[in-house]
Motif scaffolding. Structure first.
Motif, PDB file in Angstrom:
ATOM      1  N   GLU A  65       0.835  -1.203   0.000  1.00 61.84           N
ATOM      2  CA  GLU A  65       0.000   0.000   0.000  1.00 61.84           C
ATOM      3  C   GLU A  65       0.870   1.253   0.000  1.00 61.84           C
ATOM      4  OE1 GLU A  65      -2.956   0.237   3.006  1.00 61.84           O
ATOM      5  OE2 GLU A  65      -3.977  -1.604   2.422  1.00 61.84           O
ATOM      6  N   ALA A  66       1.946   1.238   0.791  1.00 61.49           N
ATOM      7  CA  ALA A  66       2.847   2.391   0.832  1.00 61.49           C
ATOM      8  C   ALA A  66       3.488   2.626  -0.531  1.00 61.49           C
ATOM      9  CB  ALA A  66       3.914   2.179   1.898  1.00 61.49           C
ATOM     10  N   GLU A  67       3.897   1.549  -1.173  1.00 59.81           N
ATOM     11  CA  GLU A  67       4.550   1.681  -2.482  1.00 59.81           C
ATOM     12  C   GLU A  67       3.599   2.190  -3.553  1.00 59.81           C
ATOM     13  OE1 GLU A  67       6.163  -2.303  -2.704  1.00 59.81           O
ATOM     14  OE2 GLU A  67       8.173  -1.482  -2.358  1.00 59.81           O
ATOM     15  N   ALA A  68       2.302   2.061  -3.317  1.00 57.55           N
ATOM     16  CA  ALA A  68       1.310   2.535  -4.281  1.00 57.55           C
ATOM     17  C   ALA A  68       0.917   3.998  -4.059  1.00 57.55           C
ATOM     18  CB  ALA A  68       0.059   1.655  -4.207  1.00 57.55           C
ATOM     19  N   LEU A  69       1.437   4.623  -2.989  1.00 57.87           N
ATOM     20  CA  LEU A  69       1.099   6.017  -2.724  1.00 57.87           C
ATOM     21  C   LEU A  69       1.664   6.930  -3.814  1.00 57.87           C
ATOM     22  CD1 LEU A  69       1.847   6.188   1.111  1.00 57.87           C
ATOM     23  CD2 LEU A  69      -0.419   6.192   0.030  1.00 57.87           C
ATOM     24  N   ASP A  70       1.006   8.056  -3.996  1.00 61.96           N
ATOM     25  CA  ASP A  70       1.454   9.055  -4.970  1.00 61.96           C
ATOM     26  C   ASP A  70       2.562   9.896  -4.332  1.00 61.96           C
ATOM     27  OD1 ASP A  70       1.739  10.811  -7.055  1.00 61.96           O
ATOM     28  OD2 ASP A  70      -0.072  11.970  -6.592  1.00 61.96           O
ATOM     29  N   LEU A  71       3.745   9.269  -4.230  1.00 60.18           N
ATOM     30  CA  LEU A  71       4.905   9.922  -3.639  1.00 60.18           C
ATOM     31  C   LEU A  71       6.105   9.750  -4.568  1.00 60.18           C
ATOM     32  CD1 LEU A  71       4.673   8.652   0.069  1.00 60.18           C
ATOM     33  CD2 LEU A  71       4.059  10.934  -0.766  1.00 60.18           C
ATOM     34  N   PRO A  72       6.961  10.765  -4.688  1.00 57.69           N
ATOM     35  CA  PRO A  72       8.211  10.583  -5.433  1.00 57.69           C
ATOM     36  C   PRO A  72       9.041   9.467  -4.812  1.00 57.69           C
ATOM     37  CG  PRO A  72       7.814  12.902  -4.980  1.00 57.69           C
ATOM     38  CD  PRO A  72       6.792  12.133  -4.195  1.00 57.69           C
ATOM     39  N   SER A  73       9.869   8.833  -5.618  1.00 63.93           N
ATOM     40  CA  SER A  73      10.632   7.683  -5.152  1.00 63.93           C
ATOM     41  C   SER A  73      11.505   8.004  -3.950  1.00 63.93           C
ATOM     42  CB  SER A  73      11.497   7.141  -6.296  1.00 63.93           C
ATOM     43  OG  SER A  73      12.224   5.997  -5.875  1.00 63.93           O
ATOM     44  N   ASP A  74      12.142   9.178  -3.963  1.00 63.41           N
ATOM     45  CA  ASP A  74      13.021   9.514  -2.842  1.00 63.41           C
ATOM     46  C   ASP A  74      12.231   9.766  -1.570  1.00 63.41           C
ATOM     47  OD1 ASP A  74      11.945  11.849  -3.979  1.00 63.41           O
ATOM     48  OD2 ASP A  74      13.627  13.086  -3.317  1.00 63.41           O
ATOM     49  N   VAL A  75      11.042  10.332  -1.687  1.00 56.88           N
ATOM     50  CA  VAL A  75      10.185  10.560  -0.517  1.00 56.88           C
ATOM     51  C   VAL A  75       9.707   9.224   0.045  1.00 56.88           C
ATOM     52  CG1 VAL A  75       8.013  11.582   0.285  1.00 56.88           C
ATOM     53  CG2 VAL A  75       9.498  12.846  -1.289  1.00 56.88           C
ATOM     54  N   LEU A  76       9.369   8.289  -0.835  1.00 57.14           N
ATOM     55  CA  LEU A  76       8.965   6.961  -0.388  1.00 57.14           C
ATOM     56  C   LEU A  76      10.111   6.250   0.321  1.00 57.14           C
ATOM     57  CD1 LEU A  76       6.735   4.817  -0.298  1.00 57.14           C
ATOM     58  CD2 LEU A  76       7.517   4.028  -2.541  1.00 57.14           C
ATOM     59  N   ASP A  77      11.320   6.375  -0.216  1.00 53.96           N
ATOM     60  CA  ASP A  77      12.485   5.791   0.460  1.00 53.96           C
ATOM     61  C   ASP A  77      12.680   6.399   1.848  1.00 53.96           C
ATOM     62  OD1 ASP A  77      13.106   4.084  -1.625  1.00 53.96           O
ATOM     63  OD2 ASP A  77      14.536   5.473  -2.554  1.00 53.96           O
TER      64      ASP A  77
END
Length: 280
Positions: free
Chosen positions: A248-260
């Motif tokens: 679910e987190a990986e599917a969020l509308d977030l830039p890759s660096d913000v997700l990391d």
């Protein structure tokens, strides 16, 4: 799974209680609609399998000063490369002995943070701005140990007003050296929490016990803009599984660096940095 994850709130102690209190059953059955197996004994190999499957390199296990978790400490002893502890259960009404014990545990075991839930002790009558917490704040600042405080209305049928994050405003003013993290989100006071995060450099928020797809857009916007280093992932496993939350987190509308940052880097910097190196 190439993305690295730190799960900052995992419960392996549930199975140590022969009979769960009524409020715990209520939060399982009425709030999370959880499986009856939620309070079963934790199996380390099964947890590690789930962690490996989802890219979780480390997990922080809840422990308790007054009633230490045999399971959590066994897991940490067996796999210190994968597990560390979060210490709750300090008796803030008799703080000297409790905080002396906290210092001894921190010196002896890998403790990533201390924890307190204002709704869960003292009949929910002490907000975090109350002086009863001050010895804990001073001790954690002295130890350079992060302190996590429950915020948001809790799932169990217990008083929730003391977990309004506005109570941390005065704490951050009086203890600017304290590394402080709101845990379990901040619902329904998300905007208050975000304003505090903007205001105070040493304040963070963990989304433990929240499904990423249920996080409010205001928080996601903050993560994408002013707060890419302020929000930290936690599952509250087994209440919510890593297998559910990380996709679910990986599917969020977030830039890759913000997700990391959300899944790994922010926790690494805040909870696992050498003492004296953290903060912004």
């Amino acid at each position: 799974m190439s993305r690295k994850v730190i799960d900052c709130l995992v419960n392996v102690h549930f199975g140590e209680t022969e009979k769960q209190p009524g409020w715990m059953l209520a939060v399982r059955d009425n709030y999370f609609k959880g499986a009856k197996s939620m309070f079963d004994a934790a199996d380390m190999s099964e947890l590690l399998d789930e962690m490996d499957e989802q890219g979780v390199e480390k997990a922080i296990l809840m422990d308790n000063l007054s009633t230490p978790s045999v399971t959590a400490r066994k897991f940490v002893e067996a796999r210190p490369d994968r597990f560390s502890l979060a210490m709750g259960g300090a008796n803030l009404l008799r703080p000297v002995a409790a905080l002396r014990e906290l210092g001894a545990v921190v010196a002896d075991l890998p403790v990533s943070y201390a924890a307190v839930g204002p709704s869960f002790w003292g009949d929910g009558q002490y907000p975090p701005s109350d002086a009863v917490y001050y010895p804990m704040y001073a001790k954690c600042a002295e130890l350079e140990l992060p302190l996590c405080v429950n915020t948001g209305i809790p799932g169990p049928p217990i008083p929730g007003e003391v977990q309004n994050p506005i109570h941390l405003d005065r704490v951050c003013v009086r203890f600017p050296e304290l590394k402080l993290c709101m845990i379990h989100g901040a619902d329904p006071w998300w905007d208050v929490a975000i304003r505090l995060l903007i205001k105070y450099p040493n304040l963070r928020l963990m989304t433990s016990a929240w499904s990423p797809k249920r996080l409010p857009e205001s928080l996601l916007h903050y993560m994408r803009t002013r707060g890419p280093k302020k929000i930290i992932f936690g599952s509250d496993w087994p209440v919510l599984s890593q297998r559910r939350l990380i996709p679910e987190a990986e599917a969020l509308d977030l830039p890759s660096d913000v997700l990391d940052n959300y899944l790994f880097d922010n926790a690494q910097d805040f909870f696992f940095a050498e003492r004296g190196d953290a903060g912004e």
